[in-house]
Design an enzyme around this catalytic site. Structure first.
Site, PDB file in Angstrom:
ATOM      1  N   GLU A  89      -1.151  45.544  71.972  1.00 27.56           N
ATOM      2  CA  GLU A  89      -0.253  46.094  70.968  1.00 27.56           C
ATOM      3  C   GLU A  89      -1.014  47.038  70.038  1.00 27.56           C
ATOM      4  OE1 GLU A  89       2.728  44.901  67.335  1.00 27.56           O
ATOM      5  OE2 GLU A  89       1.103  43.570  67.930  1.00 27.56           O
ATOM      6  N   LEU A 145       4.873  43.114  71.842  1.00 20.45           N
ATOM      7  CA  LEU A 145       4.291  42.126  70.939  1.00 20.45           C
ATOM      8  C   LEU A 145       4.556  40.740  71.530  1.00 20.45           C
ATOM      9  CD1 LEU A 145       2.968  41.221  68.335  1.00 20.45           C
ATOM     10  CD2 LEU A 145       5.158  41.446  67.178  1.00 20.45           C
ATOM     11  N   GLU A 166       1.854  37.940  73.321  1.00 23.80           N
ATOM     12  CA  GLU A 166       0.511  37.681  73.846  1.00 23.80           C
ATOM     13  C   GLU A 166       0.538  37.151  75.274  1.00 23.80           C
ATOM     14  OE1 GLU A 166       0.324  38.446  69.755  1.00 23.80           O
ATOM     15  OE2 GLU A 166       1.484  36.850  70.735  1.00 23.80           O
ATOM     16  N   GLN A 203      -4.521  41.012  68.971  1.00 25.42           N
ATOM     17  CA  GLN A 203      -4.792  41.562  67.638  1.00 25.42           C
ATOM     18  C   GLN A 203      -5.595  40.630  66.740  1.00 25.42           C
ATOM     19  OE1 GLN A 203      -1.364  43.058  65.602  1.00 25.42           O
ATOM     20  NE2 GLN A 203      -1.466  45.021  66.652  1.00 25.42           N
ATOM     21  N   TYR A 231      -3.503  34.591  67.101  1.00 21.78           N
ATOM     22  CA  TYR A 231      -2.408  34.937  67.999  1.00 21.78           C
ATOM     23  C   TYR A 231      -2.662  34.491  69.436  1.00 21.78           C
ATOM     24  CZ  TYR A 231      -0.794  38.085  64.245  1.00 21.78           C
ATOM     25  OH  TYR A 231      -0.361  38.602  63.053  1.00 21.78           O
ATOM     26  N   HIS A 259      -4.664  35.865  59.979  1.00 20.91           N
ATOM     27  CA  HIS A 259      -5.575  36.997  60.114  1.00 20.91           C
ATOM     28  C   HIS A 259      -7.020  36.606  59.827  1.00 20.91           C
ATOM     29  CE1 HIS A 259      -1.547  38.583  59.118  1.00 20.91           C
ATOM     30  NE2 HIS A 259      -1.836  39.451  60.065  1.00 20.91           N
TER      31      HIS A 259
END
Length: 737
Positions: A428, A457, A459, A481, A485, A530
Site C-alpha cells: 500500500e 489495504l 495485509e 506499512q 499490521y 505505529h
C-alpha cells in the site's frame, strides 16, 4: 462405542451403494464412445473414467478409516459426498495449478490419473500413514499435492490458501507481460477449492474481493474459486441459500452453480466456468452443491448434532451411487459390471493400504526439519555479491555518499530492480507516493507500474500476492506499512509461506522478502499501531529469517542477502526496518552525521552473523535496532568512567548469531542485553537462553521495554527502554567485579 458408529456409517454407505446400483433398471446398451449427456458432452467411456476416480476416492476414505482404527493411519478427514469435484479436474488441464480443499480427494485422483507415472492410490495412502516415502510431504502431513500434477499442497486449511491462489493468478499473467518464464502455460487457470463454512472466513472474503478489485482495474485475474458446499461447518449448518446470496450477484465475479451429486450437471458447469476464466482472464465462482458423508472426520459422531432424517437424506444423494445409476440407466454397463468395477477398485486400494502400512516413517528431528531452512551460504553470498545478470547492466550505481537508513534501502531496492527482472516491489502506497516514509520514492517512476505497484489495504492480500508471485518464479518484496499490521495476516507467513516447503518436501518454495516498517521511538506520533515493539510472533515461525538492520550499510548488505537467500534457497525473510532510524543522521551530537554510512561495495551480510562496535574488554552490550545507537552512546559515557564496553548488534534475530554472541560474551565475561521489545516474550529471553545453553559462566543481565502496548505521546517514554536504564544496568554489572 464411537468406533462402532464409524464402522456402522461406513458399512451403511457401502451397503447403500450396492443396493441402489443393483436395483437400477438398465437402459439399452450403447457403445462407450456414445454421448450420454449433450449438455456436458459426457460420453460413456468418460463417465466410467470419472466413476473410477470417484470410487477410488471413496475407497481411499474407507481405507483411511480402517488404518486409523488399527493405529496405522493418522488422518481421516475424508472426501465422501464431495466426489463430484472429479468433474472440476476433468474440466481443467493438468497444467492448471490447483490449490485444493481437504475434501477434494476425487479431484486429486482424477488429475493424477491423467499424469503418466503417477499412482494416486499409493500417494494418498502414503500420506495417510505418514510414510517417509510420501512423494509430496515426505511423511510430514497428509496433503493433496503433486509436483508433476501441478497440485500445490495445502494442509487442513480454512481458506488461508486463497490469497496465495489469487497471487498466483496475478503473477502468471504478470510474468507473461514481463517476458519471464514460469512452469505453467501463459493461458493457465488457477483453481482453488474450499468449503462453504470457509467461505465466511475473512481470508476468503478478502481474497475474493482482491480478485474482483484487481480484475476491475483491467489486470488479468485467471482464477476459478470452487466452493464445495455441503451445508455444514463441522456441526454448524450453512443456510441453504447463503453462498448464492453472498457470491452469486457480485459484479465482476461470474457465478456458476451445479449439483455436485449429478455428474453431467457438475461437469457442464465446471467446464463452462473453466472456459470462462481461460477465455476472459477474469475470476469466476463455482458453487458445487455436495453432501458430507461419514461425518466431519474419523472422531466425529454426527448423530450427536444432526437428525437421523438429515443424515439419511444426505445418504440418498451419494454422488458415487448417483454416477453408478447413470452408468446403468444409460446402458454404458450393467449393474453387476458397475459393482464389480467398484469392488476391483476397493481390492486394489486395500492391497495398497496393506503395503504402505509397512513403509518406514520419519525417525529423527533432522529428517523432519530438513525442508524448513535450506541454507547454501556460499551460493547466497555469490548471488548477493552479483552486480548484474547476463542481460541487464545494474543502474543506478552506488553514489558513494553517506546515507540514512531509508536512503540506503531505497538505493538498494533500485539496484536490485535494475539488476534482476524477477524482482517485484509492492504494497500500500509504495508506488506514486513512495511509501509513508518515502522509502520507495521514485522507484515506480524508474521501473514502471508492472514492477513497483500499489495494493489494496489488506495485509492478507499483500502477502498472498507475494506467496503466489514466489511460486511463479518472482522474488517478491512486499511492504507491510507497520509491524502491528502484520498481525492481521500473520497466518500467511506462519501457516502458508513457512509451511509450503515443509509440507512439500522442498518441491515447492516461497521465496519472499517482506519489508515491514516497525519498532517504536517515533516521538509524538502513532500510538501502539505505529509503534509496535513485539517480534515474538515472527521469531516463533520455524525457518523464517528475521533481519533488523539499524544502519545504512547494514541495511544494504542485509537486504541483498535476504533477496539472495529467497532466490537461491527459497527462504521466507522478514526485514524489519526501525522507523525511528529511517532518517536519523547523527549519533553523539547534533550535526555529527555519525549515523550516516556509505553503501558502496557493501553487498553481503551473512545470515546469523552479528556486527560488533568497539573492542571493550569489560562488558558486551548485546542489542539490535534502536538499541544500537542508544548502546553506543552509553558505551561512550561508560568509557569516560573507566568501563570499556563493546556493542554487539545482533542484526539477525532469527536465526540468532549465537556463535558471535558467545565469542564476545566470553571475551568480556559480562553481557548486558539491551532489548527494546517486551520483557515477556522478547528477544532478550532467547539471548539469555542461548548463553545458558552454551554453558556461559559469566555475569549477565537484561534491560527491556515494559510488558505494555506503546501509548501515545510522552507517555511512551515510561514503557520503552531508554539509555538511562541501559547505563544503570551496565554500571551495576561493572561493580560486580
Amino acid at each position: 462405542m464411537r468406533e462402532g458408529v464409524i464402522d456402522d456409517g461406513a458399512a451403511a454407505l457401502d451397503q447403500w451403494f450396492r443396493a441402489e446400483a443393483a436395483a437400477t433398471t438398465p437402459g439399452p446398451a450403447r457403445a462407450p464412445q456414445d454421448t450420454i449427456d449433450t449438455a456436458s458432452g459426457l460420453t460413456g467411456e468418460r463417465c466410467l473414467e470419472l466413476f473410477d476416480s470417484q470410487a477410488t476416492s471413496r475407497h481411499l476414505d474407507l481405507a483411511a478409516r480402517r488404518l486409523g482404527r488399527e493405529g496405522r493411519g493418522y488422518y481421516s478427514i475424508g472426501s465422501s459426498g464431495h466426489e463430484g469435484n472429479a468433474t472440476v479436474a476433468a474440466a481443467l488441464r493438468v497444467t492448471d495449478p490447483a490449490l485444493l480443499h481437504y475434501r477434494s480427494g476425487a479431484f486429486f485422483v482424477e488429475r493424477a490419473r491423467r499424469v503418466p507415472g503417477l499412482d494416486p492410490i499409493r500417494d494418498v495412502l502414503l500420506g495417510v500413514t505418514a510414510a517417509a516415502a510420501d512423494p509430496i510431504s515426505g511423511g510430514r502431513h497428509k496433503v493433496f499435492g503433486s509436483k508433476p500434477a501441478h497440485i500445490i499442497p495445502q494442509t487442513s486449511t480454512i481458506a488461508s490458501h486463497l490469497p496465495r491462489a489469487v497471487g498466483l493468478a496475478f503473477a502468471l499473467d504478470r510474468a507473461t507481460q514481463l517476458h519471464l518464464r514460469t512452469e505453467w502455460p501463459a493461458d493457465a487457470v488457477v483453481v482453488c477449492s474450499f468449503g462453504d463454512a470457509s467461505a465466511n472466513h475473512s481470508t476468503a472474503a478478502g481474497a475474493i474481493n482482491t480478485a474482483i478489485h484487481t480484475a476491475q482495474q483491467g489486470v488479468p485475474m485467471p482464477i476459478l474459486f470452487v466452493c464445495e458446499d455441503n451445508g455444514l461447518g463441522i456441526s454448524v449448518p450453512t443456510p441453504r441459500t447463503w453462498i448464492e446470496q453472498a457470491y452469486g450477484t457480485r459484479p465482476g465475479l461470474k457465478y456458476f452453480d451445479a449439483d455436485g451429486t449429478d455428474l453431467p450437471a457438475a461437469l457442464a458447469a465446471a467446464t463452462a466456468a473453466a472456459d470462462h476464466v481461460r477465455a476472459h482472464r477474469t475470476p469466476a465462482f463455482l458453487r458445487l452443491r455436495t453432501v458430507r458423508l461419514l461425518g466431519h472426520a474419523g472422531s466425529d459422531v454426527e448423530s450427536a448434532y444432526r437428525r437421523a432424517t438429515d443424515i439419511a437424506a444426505d445418504l440418498r444423494r451419494d454422488p458415487v451411487t448417483a454416477t453408478a445409476r447413470l452408468i446403468v440407466t444409460a446402458g454404458v454397463a450393467t449393474a453387476d459390471e458397475v459393482i464389480r468395477r467398484y469392488d476391483e477398485i476397493g481390492a486394489h486400494v486395500a492391497e495398497a493400504a496393506e503395503k504402505v502400512g509397512l513403509e518406514p516413517k520419519l525417525s529423527s528431528a533432522a529428517e523432519v526439519t530438513a525442508p524448513l531452512a535450506p541454507a547454501r551460504p556460499a551460493l547466497v553470498r555469490t548471488d548477493a555479491l552479483r552486480t548484474a545478470n547476463s542481460n541487464v547492466t545494474e543502474t543506478p550505481p552506488d553514489s558513494g555518499e553517506a546515507l540514512t537508513l531509508a536512503q540506503a534501502i531505497n538505493q538498494t531496492l533500485a539496484q536490485l530492480l535494475a539488476r534482476d527482472p524477477d524482482v517485484l516491489v509492492f504494497g500500500e502506497d509504495v508506488g506514486r507516493k513512495g511509501g509513508v516514509y518515502g522509502v520507495t520514492k521514485g522507484l515506480q517512476q524508474s521501473f514502471g507500474g508492472r514492477r513497483v505497484f500499489d495494493t489494496l489495504l489488506d495485509e492478507q492480500s499483500v502477502l498472498g500476492t507475494a506467496l503466489g508471485a514466489g511460486l511463479a518464479g518472482f522474488v517478491p518484496i512486499p511492504e507491510i506499512q507497520y509491524l502491528a499490521y502484520v498481525h492481521n495476516a500473520e497466518d500467511q507467513l506462519r501457516g502458508e509461506a513457512a509451511t509450503l516447503s515443509f509440507f512439500s518436501g522442498g518441491r515447492y518454495r516461497n521465496p519472499v522478502v517482506v519489508r515491514i516498517a516497525g519498532l517504536a521511538y517515533q516521538k509524538g506520533f502513532g500510538g501502539h499501531f505505529h509503534n509496535e515493539n513485539s517480534l515474538a510472533a515472527l521469531r516463533d515461525i520455524p525457518g523464517l529469517v528475521l533481519a533488523v538492520p539499524s544502519r545504512a550499510d547494514d541495511a544494504a548488505a542485509m537486504l541483498r542477502t535476504c533477496v539472495a537467500a529467497a532466490r537461491v534457497d527459497g527462504r521466507v525473510c522478514v526485514f524489519v526496518e526501525p522507523i525511528a532510524l529511517y532518517h536519523t543522521r547523527d549519533l553523539y551530537r547534533g550535526g555529527d552525521g555519525g549515523w550516516l554510512a556509505p553503501i558502496s561495495g557493501v553487498r553481503h551480510a551473512e545470515i546469523g552473523r552479528a556486527r560488533v562496535y568497539g573492542a571493550g574488554t569489560d562488558l558486551t552490550i548485546a542489542t539490535f535496532g534502536n538499541g544500537v545507537p542508544m548502546s553506543l552512546r552509553v558505551a561512550r559515557r561508560l568509557a569516560e568512567r573507566g568501563m570499556h564496553a563493546r556493542v554487539l548488534d545482533l542484526r539477525w534475530l532469527a536465526p540468532l548469531p549465537v556463535a558471535d554472541l558467545l565469542d564476545h560474551a566470553r571475551a568480556t565475561g559480562r553481557v548486558l542485553i539491551a532489548d527494546e521489545t517486551r520483557r515477556s516474550g522478547g528477544v532478550s529471553e532467547a539471548v539469555c537462553t542461548a548463553l545458558l545453553d552454551a554453558g556461559f559462566e559469566g555475569r549477565m543481565a537484561r534491560v527491556t521495554s515494559a510488558d505494555s502496548f506503546v501509548p501515545l505521546g510522552p507517555a511512551a517514554n515510561t514503557v520503552l527502554l531508554d539509555e538511562a536504564a541501559i547505563e544503570a544496568a551496565a554500571l551495576a554489572l561493572g561493580r560486580d567485579r
